[in-house]
Enzyme design. Structure first.
Site, PDB file in Angstrom:
ATOM      1  N   LYS A 222       0.858  -1.192   0.000  1.00  0.00           N
ATOM      2  CA  LYS A 222       0.000   0.000   0.000  1.00  0.00           C
ATOM      3  C   LYS A 222       0.885   1.230   0.000  1.00  0.00           C
ATOM      4  O   LYS A 222       2.027   1.185   0.460  1.00  0.00           O
ATOM      5  CB  LYS A 222      -0.889   0.024   1.253  1.00  0.00           C
TER       6      LYS A 222
HETATM    7  P1  NAD Z   1     -12.983   7.636  -2.812  1.00  0.00           P
HETATM    8  O1  NAD Z   1     -11.936   8.688  -2.633  1.00  0.00           O
HETATM    9  O2  NAD Z   1     -13.493   7.394  -4.178  1.00  0.00           O
HETATM   10  O3  NAD Z   1     -14.231   7.951  -1.873  1.00  0.00           O
HETATM   11  C1  NAD Z   1     -14.158   8.161  -0.504  1.00  0.00           C
HETATM   12  C2  NAD Z   1     -15.513   8.696  -0.074  1.00  0.00           C
HETATM   13  O4  NAD Z   1     -15.581   8.683   1.346  1.00  0.00           O
HETATM   14  C3  NAD Z   1     -15.784  10.122  -0.519  1.00  0.00           C
HETATM   15  O5  NAD Z   1     -17.112  10.243  -0.953  1.00  0.00           O
HETATM   16  C4  NAD Z   1     -15.589  10.920   0.761  1.00  0.00           C
HETATM   17  O6  NAD Z   1     -16.353  12.105   0.788  1.00  0.00           O
HETATM   18  C5  NAD Z   1     -16.089   9.927   1.786  1.00  0.00           C
HETATM   19  N1  NAD Z   1     -15.593  10.187   3.136  1.00  0.00           N
HETATM   20  C6  NAD Z   1     -14.352  10.557   3.529  1.00  0.00           C
HETATM   21  N2  NAD Z   1     -14.324  10.694   4.862  1.00  0.00           N
HETATM   22  C7  NAD Z   1     -15.566  10.388   5.307  1.00  0.00           C
HETATM   23  C8  NAD Z   1     -16.172  10.334   6.594  1.00  0.00           C
HETATM   24  N3  NAD Z   1     -15.475  10.609   7.688  1.00  0.00           N
HETATM   25  N4  NAD Z   1     -17.476   9.968   6.667  1.00  0.00           N
HETATM   26  C9  NAD Z   1     -18.176   9.668   5.563  1.00  0.00           C
HETATM   27  N5  NAD Z   1     -17.659   9.705   4.334  1.00  0.00           N
HETATM   28  C10 NAD Z   1     -16.378  10.057   4.201  1.00  0.00           C
HETATM   29  O7  NAD Z   1     -12.371   6.316  -2.165  1.00  0.00           O
HETATM   30  P2  NAD Z   1     -12.749   4.802  -2.465  1.00  0.00           P
HETATM   31  O8  NAD Z   1     -11.794   4.289  -3.462  1.00  0.00           O
HETATM   32  O9  NAD Z   1     -14.212   4.670  -2.687  1.00  0.00           O
HETATM   33  O10 NAD Z   1     -12.337   4.148  -1.067  1.00  0.00           O
HETATM   34  C11 NAD Z   1     -13.236   4.092   0.036  1.00  0.00           C
HETATM   35  C12 NAD Z   1     -12.849   2.928   0.918  1.00  0.00           C
HETATM   36  O11 NAD Z   1     -12.897   1.738   0.149  1.00  0.00           O
HETATM   37  C13 NAD Z   1     -11.430   2.998   1.480  1.00  0.00           C
HETATM   38  O12 NAD Z   1     -11.391   2.402   2.749  1.00  0.00           O
HETATM   39  C14 NAD Z   1     -10.644   2.167   0.484  1.00  0.00           C
HETATM   40  O13 NAD Z   1      -9.425   1.675   1.034  1.00  0.00           O
HETATM   41  C15 NAD Z   1     -11.649   1.080   0.221  1.00  0.00           C
HETATM   42  N6  NAD Z   1     -11.412   0.323  -1.001  1.00  0.00           N
HETATM   43  C16 NAD Z   1     -11.433   0.919  -2.216  1.00  0.00           C
HETATM   44  C17 NAD Z   1     -11.185   0.156  -3.349  1.00  0.00           C
HETATM   45  C18 NAD Z   1     -11.228   0.735  -4.733  1.00  0.00           C
HETATM   46  O14 NAD Z   1     -11.114  -0.034  -5.696  1.00  0.00           O
HETATM   47  N7  NAD Z   1     -11.401   2.019  -4.913  1.00  0.00           N
HETATM   48  C19 NAD Z   1     -10.931  -1.211  -3.234  1.00  0.00           C
HETATM   49  C20 NAD Z   1     -10.945  -1.799  -1.977  1.00  0.00           C
HETATM   50  C21 NAD Z   1     -11.190  -1.013  -0.872  1.00  0.00           C
END
Ligand code: NAD
Length: 432
Positions: free
Chosen positions: A122
């Site tokens: 990561k």
């Molecule tokens: P992203 O940047 O696309 O979205 C994050 C979202 O979370 C945004 O809408 C933001 O406004 C919101 N957010 C941030 N802080 C917040 C809070 N305190 N309360 C509520 N909402 C909040 O990110 P993503 O890629 O969707 O990632 C989100 C989660 O999913 C992370 O934990 C990431 O590690 C995990 N994840 C993502 C992927 C992927 O393929 N993108 C894969 C596996 C896991």
């Protein structure tokens, strides 16, 4: 005397043991539970619970106003026994080395849970991308890539998008790497734009994989997804697409949120309208057709399925008792603490742990890498079919492990994953 002791009591911090919210220590606690079930010997435990490699770099860039600013970035490779390190890049003001170490470990267990030939890594940069221009983000990404270049590569460590990074970020990493090594290296990152070797279906993969395993959990909990009520915390890549896919299955999305707060309507919200509203205003807060709700209150709404899709530590000892969902599907990494896990298990809430529930993203990242390395171009249908087969197989493996060891789904996933990495490590032997 009574007055003195009262004053003392008021000024002294609570003696009740507070919950440890450090993500790295949490990841180690989760590992230790599985290691105990697997009866791993002490030496192997040390090998598996320690990150293999940590790189911290200074990233100096010229800002648009002409000043120079130095950002700090990390890349951590937790374990590569089963294949190259794999894991996202996070840009966020609250990134810490411990957070990146935890996320790297979770990636190692996640790739093993879905049984794809990768290890776990990561990366992260401490920055506030919402306050940076596109030019500044590009310069920061390119310099960061250049600094970590010695340890990444299609056979070494393959980054992907995470919080506040996207396909454009991946294109800059891929270009910087390719220009430096002197040839186009598509396989150095995944989650790329489709025009640059990205895989069809990758953008939706995290959410689609989450849907695949929720469908399996619904069978066990005898919940009909049609008409089931769903709450989504975090309206980004994972959360917004999950909301859309669950609506396509005729579930009712009753609440959504982002970093600024949430919206709630027990009769249902339209995620596509929420998406358009967020694109215009920067948030889902204030969208027509829903009442405002805080992120705290949203998590404890009565619903069938709760999808935390934002950051770590959303469900803790503070609110676990109030969670009313029947299924919690962790689209985010690390949203539930170990103490909260115990509470949810006692309340008979079916938890789909992050290393299973959001593994669809890394699974299609693996498909993207395979297509890049072999020059294939798979249709979206083919990708989705392979993803569904992988997710359902992984769900069945984890569920079977949970029955065998009489443990909840997180511990089962860890027993399965840590066992697989331990086997690979032992059969390789210790070098030299
Ligand atoms: P992203 O940047 O696309 O979205 C994050 C979202 O979370 C945004 O809408 C933001 O406004 C919101 N957010 C941030 N802080 C917040 C809070 N305190 N309360 C509520 N909402 C909040 O990110 P993503 O890629 O969707 O990632 C989100 C989660 O999913 C992370 O934990 C990431 O590690 C995990 N994840 C993502 C992927 C992927 O393929 N993108 C894969 C596996 C896991």
């Amino acid at each position: 005397m009574a007055t003195v002791s009262k004053t003392l009591t008021r000024s002294m911090p609570s003696l009740a043991p507070r919950e440890d919210l450090n993500p790295y220590r949490i990841s180690q606690m989760q590992f230790d539970i599985a290691a105990e079930y697997l009866k791993l010997d002490a030496g192997l435990r040390q090998v598996l619970r320690t990150p293999k490699r940590i790189m911290e770099v200074a990233i100096p860039i010229k800002l648009d106003n002409g000043q120079v600013k130095v950002f700090t970035g990390f890349r951590v490779q937790h374990n590569v026994a089963r294949g190259p390190a794999k894991g996202g890049m996070r840009y966020h003001p609250s990134v810490t080395l411990d957070e990146v170490k935890a996320l790297a470990a979770w990636m190692a267990w996640k790739t093993a849970t879905v049984n794809i030939p990768f290890g776990g890594g990561k990366g992260g940069v401490i920055c506030d991308p919402k306050r940076m221009s596109k030019g500044e983000l590009e310069r920061m990404t390119r310099r960061f890539t250049s600094e970590i270049l010695p340890i990444i590569g299609p056979d070494r460590d393959i980054p992907a998008p995470d919080v506040y990074t996207d396909s454009q970020t991946m294109a800059w990493i891929m270009d910087t790497y390719s220009m430096t090594v002197g040839h186009t290296a598509l396989g150095v990152v995944t989650g790329k734009p489709i025009s640059l070797g990205g895989s069809l279906g990758r953008n939706e993969a995290t959410a689609r994989g989450c849907l695949n395993v929720v469908e399996e959990a619904c069978k066990i909990k005898r919940i009909n997804l049609r008409g089931a009520t769903v709450v989504v915390q975090g309206f980004g890549n994972a959360g917004s697409i999950a909301a859309r896919l669950f609506l396509e299955k005729k579930a009712k999305i009753i609440a959504l949120s982002d970093s600024r707060g949430g919206v709630h309507n027990p009769r249902g919200l339209d995620p596509l309208k929420a998406q358009r509203f967020k694109e215009r205003t920067g948030s889902v807060v204030g969208m027509p057709g829903g009442a405002r709700i805080s992120n705290e209150d949203l998590l404890t709404l009565k619903c069938d399925i709760l999808i935390p899709a934002a950051l770590e530590n959303a469900v803790t000892l503070e609110n676990a008792e109030q969670i009313q969902a029947k299924i919690v599907a962790e689209a985010a990494n690390g949203p539930t603490t170990p103490r909260a896990d115990e509470v949810l298990a006692r309340k008979n809430i079916f938890l789909l742990p992050d290393i299973l529930a959001n593994a669809g993203g890394v699974t299609v990242s693996y498909f993207e890498w395979v297509q890049n390395m072999y020059g294939y171009k798979w249709s979206e249908e083919e990708v989705n079919q392979k993803l569904e087969a992988t997710m359902k197989r992984a769900f069945a493996d984890v569920y079977e492990t949970s029955r065998k060891y009489h443990v909840h789904m997180r511990t089962a996933a860890y027993i399965l994953a840590v066992g697989r990495v331990a086997d690979a490590t032992m059969v390789r032997g210790l070098f030299p």
